[in-house]
Design a protein around this motif. Structure first.
Motif, PDB file in Angstrom:
ATOM      1  N   MET A  29       0.841  -1.194   0.000  1.00 25.57           N
ATOM      2  CA  MET A  29       0.000   0.000   0.000  1.00 25.57           C
ATOM      3  C   MET A  29       0.878   1.246   0.000  1.00 25.57           C
ATOM      4  O   MET A  29       1.998   1.239   0.505  1.00 25.57           O
ATOM      5  N   ARG A  30       0.336   2.314  -0.566  1.00 30.62           N
ATOM      6  CA  ARG A  30       1.044   3.580  -0.602  1.00 30.62           C
ATOM      7  C   ARG A  30       0.201   4.653   0.071  1.00 30.62           C
ATOM      8  O   ARG A  30      -1.031   4.614   0.016  1.00 30.62           O
ATOM      9  N   PRO A  31       0.837   5.607   0.722  1.00 34.73           N
ATOM     10  CA  PRO A  31       0.078   6.690   1.362  1.00 34.73           C
ATOM     11  C   PRO A  31      -0.538   7.611   0.317  1.00 34.73           C
ATOM     12  O   PRO A  31      -0.336   7.450  -0.896  1.00 34.73           O
ATOM     13  N   ALA A  32      -1.297   8.596   0.784  1.00 39.33           N
ATOM     14  CA  ALA A  32      -1.944   9.533  -0.134  1.00 39.33           C
ATOM     15  C   ALA A  32      -0.910  10.261  -0.976  1.00 39.33           C
ATOM     16  O   ALA A  32       0.187  10.596  -0.514  1.00 39.33           O
ATOM     17  N   GLY A  33      -1.260  10.495  -2.211  1.00 34.52           N
ATOM     18  CA  GLY A  33      -0.390  11.217  -3.136  1.00 34.52           C
ATOM     19  C   GLY A  33      -1.207  11.708  -4.313  1.00 34.52           C
ATOM     20  O   GLY A  33      -2.438  11.623  -4.328  1.00 34.52           O
ATOM     21  N   ILE A  34      -0.528  12.226  -5.307  1.00 33.72           N
ATOM     22  CA  ILE A  34      -1.192  12.648  -6.538  1.00 33.72           C
ATOM     23  C   ILE A  34      -1.477  11.406  -7.367  1.00 33.72           C
ATOM     24  O   ILE A  34      -0.595  10.548  -7.534  1.00 33.72           O
ATOM     25  N   GLU A  35      -2.688  11.296  -7.883  1.00 37.49           N
ATOM     26  CA  GLU A  35      -3.058  10.135  -8.687  1.00 37.49           C
ATOM     27  C   GLU A  35      -3.371  10.578 -10.115  1.00 37.49           C
ATOM     28  O   GLU A  35      -4.190  11.482 -10.331  1.00 37.49           O
ATOM     29  N   LEU A  36      -2.720   9.929 -11.073  1.00 41.55           N
ATOM     30  CA  LEU A  36      -2.920  10.220 -12.489  1.00 41.55           C
ATOM     31  C   LEU A  36      -3.456   8.990 -13.199  1.00 41.55           C
ATOM     32  O   LEU A  36      -3.274   7.857 -12.729  1.00 41.55           O
ATOM     33  N   ILE A  37      -4.121   9.217 -14.316  1.00 42.91           N
ATOM     34  CA  ILE A  37      -4.456   8.131 -15.221  1.00 42.91           C
ATOM     35  C   ILE A  37      -3.616   8.308 -16.477  1.00 42.91           C
ATOM     36  O   ILE A  37      -3.446   9.431 -16.980  1.00 42.91           O
ATOM     37  N   VAL A  38      -3.059   7.227 -16.965  1.00 42.38           N
ATOM     38  CA  VAL A  38      -2.267   7.234 -18.198  1.00 42.38           C
ATOM     39  C   VAL A  38      -2.736   6.055 -19.038  1.00 42.38           C
ATOM     40  O   VAL A  38      -2.739   4.912 -18.565  1.00 42.38           O
ATOM     41  N   SER A  39      -3.160   6.336 -20.267  1.00 39.86           N
ATOM     42  CA  SER A  39      -3.625   5.233 -21.109  1.00 39.86           C
ATOM     43  C   SER A  39      -3.169   5.438 -22.546  1.00 39.86           C
ATOM     44  O   SER A  39      -2.953   6.573 -22.993  1.00 39.86           O
ATOM     45  N   VAL A  40      -3.036   4.336 -23.239  1.00 38.95           N
ATOM     46  CA  VAL A  40      -2.768   4.336 -24.680  1.00 38.95           C
ATOM     47  C   VAL A  40      -3.895   3.547 -25.330  1.00 38.95           C
ATOM     48  O   VAL A  40      -4.105   2.376 -25.017  1.00 38.95           O
ATOM     49  N   VAL A  41      -4.644   4.221 -26.203  1.00 35.80           N
ATOM     50  CA  VAL A  41      -5.767   3.598 -26.896  1.00 35.80           C
ATOM     51  C   VAL A  41      -5.454   3.555 -28.382  1.00 35.80           C
ATOM     52  O   VAL A  41      -5.029   4.557 -28.963  1.00 35.80           O
ATOM     53  N   ASN A  42      -5.665   2.410 -28.983  1.00 39.75           N
ATOM     54  CA  ASN A  42      -5.410   2.257 -30.419  1.00 39.75           C
ATOM     55  C   ASN A  42      -6.673   2.670 -31.174  1.00 39.75           C
ATOM     56  O   ASN A  42      -7.545   1.854 -31.457  1.00 39.75           O
ATOM     57  N   ASP A  43      -6.791   3.971 -31.469  1.00 38.31           N
ATOM     58  CA  ASP A  43      -7.979   4.487 -32.132  1.00 38.31           C
ATOM     59  C   ASP A  43      -8.079   3.932 -33.548  1.00 38.31           C
ATOM     60  O   ASP A  43      -7.080   3.893 -34.282  1.00 38.31           O
ATOM     61  N   PRO A  44      -9.276   3.482 -33.979  1.00 34.36           N
ATOM     62  CA  PRO A  44      -9.400   2.869 -35.312  1.00 34.36           C
ATOM     63  C   PRO A  44      -9.140   3.839 -36.460  1.00 34.36           C
ATOM     64  O   PRO A  44      -8.850   3.404 -37.570  1.00 34.36           O
ATOM     65  N   ILE A  45      -9.255   5.156 -36.219  1.00 38.08           N
ATOM     66  CA  ILE A  45      -9.032   6.131 -37.276  1.00 38.08           C
ATOM     67  C   ILE A  45      -7.632   6.730 -37.195  1.00 38.08           C
ATOM     68  O   ILE A  45      -6.888   6.757 -38.179  1.00 38.08           O
ATOM     69  N   TRP A  46      -7.240   7.202 -36.004  1.00 37.10           N
ATOM     70  CA  TRP A  46      -6.009   7.970 -35.864  1.00 37.10           C
ATOM     71  C   TRP A  46      -4.833   7.159 -35.363  1.00 37.10           C
ATOM     72  O   TRP A  46      -3.709   7.663 -35.300  1.00 37.10           O
TER      73      TRP A  46
END
Length: 696
Positions: A578-595
């Motif tokens: 477990m980790r104490p409170a901190g800054i939380e980010l979301i990071v994702s890579v999506v393979n978009d069908p167009i771009w």
């Protein structure tokens, strides 16, 4: 990528109007547009059931028309389009504008549209449409347009390409009302042949076009579009676009209208901005921004504005708009304040924005002196002036020598300023043809109102901040041989994704033993290929303080998962520190069908869907681009440290994001999305606390 050659398409000398009829308004509007053309276009009407249309002789088919024709403008119903185009090709016609709708948008004739594409491709024919209004080429004086064409259009340097034919007339009307000249307007419709990317590429090579304005519902050939946008930047030409489909209803409407697959709006806008396209939110902003950028094609040098107006209310509205748009209004320096105190009427307040008050009616020179003083004493503090000092004359006053002199002097004043001087009115307007001629003759452009005008200013500022597309900054596209779910933990470490200490156990006893080795407190997470969001069904237990708590948590977890998802396979349990409170980010890579692959960075944890604080860009390993994405987040205000929390190590955060990008690339096409939520940040510690992979 070689652009499609459109040379000669918009300057036909001999045109067949097939399906000409008095029973619909399209024929009349096309003929009206041709009558307004300054170039000579010989037009032949084709209708096998009428000897004449609007008093003009008709031909039963194109085979009866003597000589070779350059272009066929097709007005027949969808059931006849395929036959008519084939007949035209057989008689040597290779260029087509197909106004007819109901092909790709309707299942009844979808196969005909596919066949139409095949015969055009096989014969080398160039087809604009179906479902288009046509085009208006002011630079060469040719109008082949199936809708009402506003009178008194100005020839100028803005090229418009619109996937909506119906809005084309509105766009032209705004150009006429605001005194913006165009080189050419083209509607592209279903884009069976010529696409908006082809039109953009043609505008890049067109010496009559300086700024390109696009109305986009979808981009069918993103690689060609990227190439055209890159060439536009290299040629010093600006591209402005509105992309529709930000709402679910908007997406549905676009699909029904053009038969196109509209991708995610945020992804599309990010992809467009990633290749240097300025994105706006309305037709009005599109036209106003294009008109402004014709005068300042390099964009505005910065966001620091000095405002001079003759209304306190206008100053307040401008200040409100500036704050919303992140435009700065730096206060005047002491030297400027001393100068303004001498020139301003008694009772006025010298501040930015500056209200010169109604005294300007008595002393019209007041606003000019105010701007000159600011320029003399504080030029380095500002990037542009916003100057509300334009009163349009009535038509009957245009020839008045005093009016002529006033606008001549205003033009000289604008050109003499060392930084851009942006003329603006308090409200939107519609210039009469005579006033528009007076304004443009003196090289002036007036921003149409405060709201639209300030958004155009903000867009012109952003143009210098948009990065040029750099394919070398991107990792390889997601086409490598993939790895499987069992290899993820090792792959994360190999790709440079920092993770907290963890172990995988298959039983409660193994989990308790692993917990004792890792240390407390810790968390236990369900490992199941069938469950994406584990916490939603009780598959996550937090803050476990001893081995007994770990065993109890797993028993409760098994019961909760069985009740919620009886079909879910439980293959094990991840025991993680477990980790104490901190800054939380979301990071994702999506393979978009167009771009293609797109990188998202935003506020993470439980706030991801609540705050809507995300930035999306084309995938990149460039640390400068990733840092720019982080800087645009609201959560970035926490990075320097907040209420005693340690300052975030941004280099470590960027390195972790690069690792997630490398992981997504390594997984390859086996996954449609790779997401870390949260990426935990506390000082120099950065760790991926949870990984989600959406397997194809």
């Amino acid at each position: 990528m070689t652009p499609k050659n459109l040379k000669g398409f918009f300057t036909p000398g001999r045109v067949a109007l097939i399906g000409a009829s008095e029973s619909s308004g399209w024929t009349a509007m096309v003929l009206d547009g041709l009558a307004a053309s300054t170039a000579t276009v010989d037009t032949y009407l084709v209708n096998p059931r009428r000897a004449s249309v609007y008093g003009r002789r008709t031909f039963a088919s194109v085979s009866e028309i003597p000589g070779l024709l350059d272009l066929a403008f097709i007005l027949v119903g969808p059931e006849q389009v395929l036959r008519v185009v084939q007949e035209c090709i057989d008689h040597g016609i290779r260029d087509f504008v197909v106004l007819s709708s109901g092909l790709g948008e309707s299942s009844a004739y979808a196969s005909d549209e596919r066949k139409l594409r095949d015969i055009c491709s096989a014969s080398g024919a160039r087809l604009l449409g179906p479902n288009v209004s046509g085009f208006v080429d002011m630079a060469h004086g040719v109008t082949l347009f199936g809708l009402a064409r506003p009178d008194h259009l100005l020839r100028g340097r803005v090229g418009l390409a619109m996937q909506s034919g119906g809005l084309a007339t509105h766009a032209l009307s705004l150009c006429r009302q605001w005194g913006i000249g165009i080189s050419r307007l083209v509607t592209t419709g279903n884009e069976l042949g010529i696409t908006v990317s082809d039109i953009l590429g043609d505008f890049v090579d067109d010496p009559d076009t300086k700024v390109v304005a696009l109305f986009l519902e979808s981009v069918r050939d993103p690689a060609r579009f990227r190439d055209a946008a890159m060439r536009a930047r290299e040629a010093g030409k600006v591209v402005v676009a509105i992309h529709v489909g930000s709402s679910e209803i908007g997406k549905t409407s676009a699909l029904a209208h053009t038969g196109a697959l509209v991708g995610d709006h945020a992804t599309a806008v990010s992809a467009l901005e990633g290749v240097g396209v300025i994105c706006v939110d309305s037709i009005e902003d599109l036209i106003a921004t294009a008109g402004l950028l014709v005068r300042y094609p390099a964009g505005l040098p910065g966001n620091r504005l000095a405002v001079v107006a003759a209304s306190g209310g206008a100053c307040e509205l401008i200040a409100d708009s500036a704050q919303r748009l992140r435009l700065e209004l730096p206060p005047f320096s002491e030297n400027v304040l001393v100068y303004l105190t001498d020139v301003m009427p008694g009772g006025s307040t010298a501040r930015n924005p500056l209200d010169v008050t109604g005294f300007v009616v008595k002393d019209p020179e007041l606003t000019f002196r105010a701007v000159e003083g600011i320029a003399d004493y504080a030029l380095d503090a500002y990037d542009a002036f916003v100057f509300q000092s334009v009163l349009f004359p009535a038509d009957e006053a245009v020839d008045d020598p005093a009016v002529q002199e006033r606008f001549r002097r205003l033009g000289d004043f604008v050109r003499s300023m060392p930084i851009p001087l942006l003329l603006q009115t308090a409200g939107t307007f519609s210039l009469s043809p005579r006033v528009a001629e007076l304004v443009t003759k003196n090289g002036l452009f007036v921003l149409p109102g405060i709201s639209t005008g300030m958004r155009a200013v903000a867009a012109a500022v952003s143009s210098r901040k948009l990065p040029a597309y750099d394919p070398q900054a991107e990792p390889a596209q997601m086409q490598r041989a993939g790895i499987g779910p069992d290899d993820l933990t090792a792959a994360m470490r190999e790709c440079g994704v920092p993770v907290p200490p963890s172990m995988i156990a298959t039983t409660a006893e193994e989990a308790a033993a692993a917990a004792s080795e890792i240390g407390f407190p810790l968390a236990v997470k369900l490992v199941s290929p069938d469950v994406a969001h584990k916490s939603d069904i009780g598959g996550v237990a937090l803050d476990l303080g001893d081995a007994a708590a770990v065993r109890d948590a797993i028993v409760a977890m098994e019961e909760a998962v069985t009740q919620a998802r009886a079909d879910a396979r439980i293959v094990g349990y991840e025991v993680v520190a477990m980790r104490p409170a901190g800054i939380e980010l979301i990071v994702s890579v999506v393979n978009d069908p167009i771009w293609g692959p797109m990188l998202t960075v935003g506020s993470g944890g439980v706030l991801t869907e609540v705050l809507d604080d995300v930035v999306v860009r084309p995938v990149s390993l460039d640390p400068v681009r990733i840092a720019d994405m982080l800087a645009h987040l609201r959560v970035s205000r926490l990075f320097p440290g907040y209420r005693g929390a340690p300052a975030a190590d941004l280099e470590a955060v960027i390195a972790a994001i690069q690792g997630i990008v490398r992981l997504a690339t390594r997984i390859g096409p086996a996954a449609s999305a790779v997401e870390v939520n949260p990426l935990w940040v506390r000082g120099k510690q950065v760790e991926a606390l949870d990984l989600l992979v959406e397997w194809v």
